[in-house]
Write a protein that holds these residues in place. Structure first.
Motif, PDB file in Angstrom:
ATOM      1  N   HIS A 165      42.870  41.581  38.567  1.00 32.92           N
ATOM      2  CA  HIS A 165      44.233  41.063  38.467  1.00 32.92           C
ATOM      3  C   HIS A 165      44.824  41.327  37.081  1.00 32.92           C
ATOM      4  N   THR A 205      53.045  34.080  47.009  1.00 31.46           N
ATOM      5  CA  THR A 205      51.749  34.156  47.676  1.00 31.46           C
ATOM      6  C   THR A 205      50.745  34.874  46.788  1.00 31.46           C
ATOM      7  N   ARG A 206      49.462  34.666  47.062  1.00 35.24           N
ATOM      8  CA  ARG A 206      48.440  35.161  46.140  1.00 35.24           C
ATOM      9  C   ARG A 206      48.316  36.675  46.126  1.00 35.24           C
ATOM     10  N   LYS A 225      41.099  37.260  47.749  1.00 34.83           N
ATOM     11  CA  LYS A 225      41.580  36.655  46.514  1.00 34.83           C
ATOM     12  C   LYS A 225      42.828  37.349  45.979  1.00 34.83           C
ATOM     13  N   GLY A 226      43.431  38.217  46.808  1.00 32.39           N
ATOM     14  CA  GLY A 226      44.706  38.830  46.432  1.00 32.39           C
ATOM     15  C   GLY A 226      44.621  40.220  45.853  1.00 32.39           C
ATOM     16  N   PRO A 253      50.220  37.169  40.864  1.00 32.97           N
ATOM     17  CA  PRO A 253      48.753  37.181  40.847  1.00 32.97           C
ATOM     18  C   PRO A 253      48.138  37.635  39.532  1.00 32.97           C
ATOM     19  N   ASP A 272      42.583  28.109  45.587  1.00 28.44           N
ATOM     20  CA  ASP A 272      42.570  29.494  46.044  1.00 28.44           C
ATOM     21  C   ASP A 272      41.760  29.709  47.319  1.00 28.44           C
ATOM     22  N   GLN A 323      46.245  28.634  38.644  1.00 30.93           N
ATOM     23  CA  GLN A 323      46.349  30.071  38.458  1.00 30.93           C
ATOM     24  C   GLN A 323      44.948  30.624  38.194  1.00 30.93           C
ATOM     25  N   GLN A 324      44.441  31.412  39.172  1.00 30.34           N
ATOM     26  CA  GLN A 324      43.062  31.864  39.157  1.00 30.34           C
ATOM     27  C   GLN A 324      42.725  32.708  37.931  1.00 30.34           C
TER      28      GLN A 324
END
Length: 416
Positions: free
Chosen positions: A336, A98-99, A376-377, A47, A213, A265-266
């Motif tokens: 992140h 996983t996110r 959003k992780g 993440p 996402d 990839q956010q």
């Protein structure tokens, strides 16, 4: 030309960009010693976008293995190393993280995978889906997902969002019959996998599906007619249980060669995908819009707090409006990229309404923002909330202009 859906994903979370110019999509091989003369496939990132996982069959190895690489300060990737705990003496492929970064799924035909009797009387070993969990320091030994996920057929390319698992399945030795299946985790068990409906699956091979996402867009690869080459990358809008507006991602994503396995990839606003180079092996490529200055991140770095009046809720409600995702995704990206930081989310209301109602509403809105970040992780243990109601107005007044300034969400870093 790349479709509007793709461009919007790359540009939707760049709140406060100060430089102007066209959003030019840049496609290039991934930077660093990742690609080789051998096949590199199935990219996935943690993440925080600092660690890359993929699989490859390197020199003197009889089977594919999972590798990882760390992002260096200059943005390039370090020399990859084998992830021993995830690998076996057989084929290990298709890693997906996983996110929240707490689980990795993969495909393998290691000991324990389902055996299949072949037409020539020999016994083959199917590739099944496995899962490994992150304990904060290392991955656990992968364990097989149960039936009805794993079968005598080949299962690969897992992708998990929430309780929905996507994967590719095809009969042993017949990848031309590959289709995308999905299963949901309900009542502590996986439902029987079903085919994704048309227009995702058709009479041609369809592989390696992935959600964006928020689960509103599906990416997949197909060799259906009308593309640029063999396999091309496609995307579709998800509305309820329907898939609409299937769109070929076009040039410069797709080429006359094969493309497959695209993930977004956010944090870095970057797509990773695979392209067959000169008709030989697959390499990993990136597609991104050149990064521009993000005022939200800059403000947090400089002052350790930021107040946003662009986080919108339904009237007298804690339900976030869709347009709030733009500023909140900038907060997600910051958290992140700065995984050691903790944050307080403070809700403020305007001066209309009763004091008691506003105190409750401001707390509920702060909690709603927290849940968005968690979705959003972001680890919930890094976030605390508080409701200030009308007690700290930016301006005195109950007109709409004043109320808009007072209805705000404040983000404060808790670390010294």
């Amino acid at each position: 030309m790349v479709g509007l859906l793709l461009t919007s994903l790359l540009t939707s979370s760049v709140l406060g960009q100060t430089s102007e110019g066209e959003n030019t999509l840049v496609v290039s091989p991934i930077r660093g010693p990742i690609n080789s003369e051998f096949q590199e496939f199935g990219p996935t990132m943690t993440p925080d976008a600092k660690t890359l996982y993929f699989y490859s069959k390197r020199a003197e190895r009889s089977y594919t293995e999972i590798f990882k690489s760390e992002r260096k300060k200059d943005g390039t990737w370090d020399f990859p190393e084998e992830v021993s705990i995830l690998n076996s003496p057989f084929d290990d492929q298709s890693p997906f993280i996983t996110r929240d970064g707490k689980m990795i799924l993969l495909s393998s035909n290691r000991d324990g995978s389902i055996e299949v009797m072949l037409a020539d009387g020999k016994v083959g070993i199917s590739r099944d889906l496995y899962v490994s969990n992150w304990n904060g320091k290392t991955w656990s030994v992968p364990t097989a997902l149960p039936s009805p996920i794993n079968t005598e057929e080949i299962e690969e390319n897992p992708h998990l969002l929430g309780d929905t698992l996507l994967f590719t399945r095809y009969p042993f030795g017949k990848p031309n019959l590959a289709k995308i299946y999905y299963s949901q985790f309900k009542n502590n068990q996986w439902t029987k996998p079903k085919l994704l409906p048309s227009p995702i699956n058709d009479q041609h091979a369809t592989i390696a599906a992935a959600f964006n996402d928020d689960g509103k867009i599906l990416f997949f690869s197909s060799n259906r007619p009308g593309g640029f080459g063999g396999f091309d990358l496609y995307m579709a809008k998800i509305e309820g249980e329907e898939f609409k507006d299937v769109e070929n991602l076009g040039s410069p994503i797709n080429s006359s060669e094969d493309e497959a396995y695209i993930v977004f990839q956010q944090v870095k606003k970057t797509f990773l995908f695979c392209r067959r180079v000169e008709g030989k092996s697959f390499d990993i490529f990136t597609a991104s819009v050149p990064k521009q200055e993000n005022l939200v991140q800059k403000k947090l770095e400089e002052t350790k707090k930021i107040s946003l009046d662009s986080v919108y809720f339904e009237r007298a409600s804690s339900i976030l409006k869709p347009e709030s995702s733009i500023p909140l995704d900038s907060i997600v990206d910051f958290l992140h990229e700065n995984s050691d930081q903790k944050m307080k989310i403070i809700g403020h209301t305007d001066l209309t309404g009763t004091f008691e109602d506003n105190m409750i509403l401001s707390k509920e809105r702060a909690e709603s923002v927290k849940q968005y970040l968690v979705s959003k992780g972001v680890d919930p243990n890094r976030l605390v909330t508080e409701g200030k109601g009308p007690t700290q107005p930016m301006v005195q007044g109950t007109d709409e202009a004043s109320s808009k300034k007072n209805r705000r969400t404040e983000f404060v870093l808790l670390n010294p």
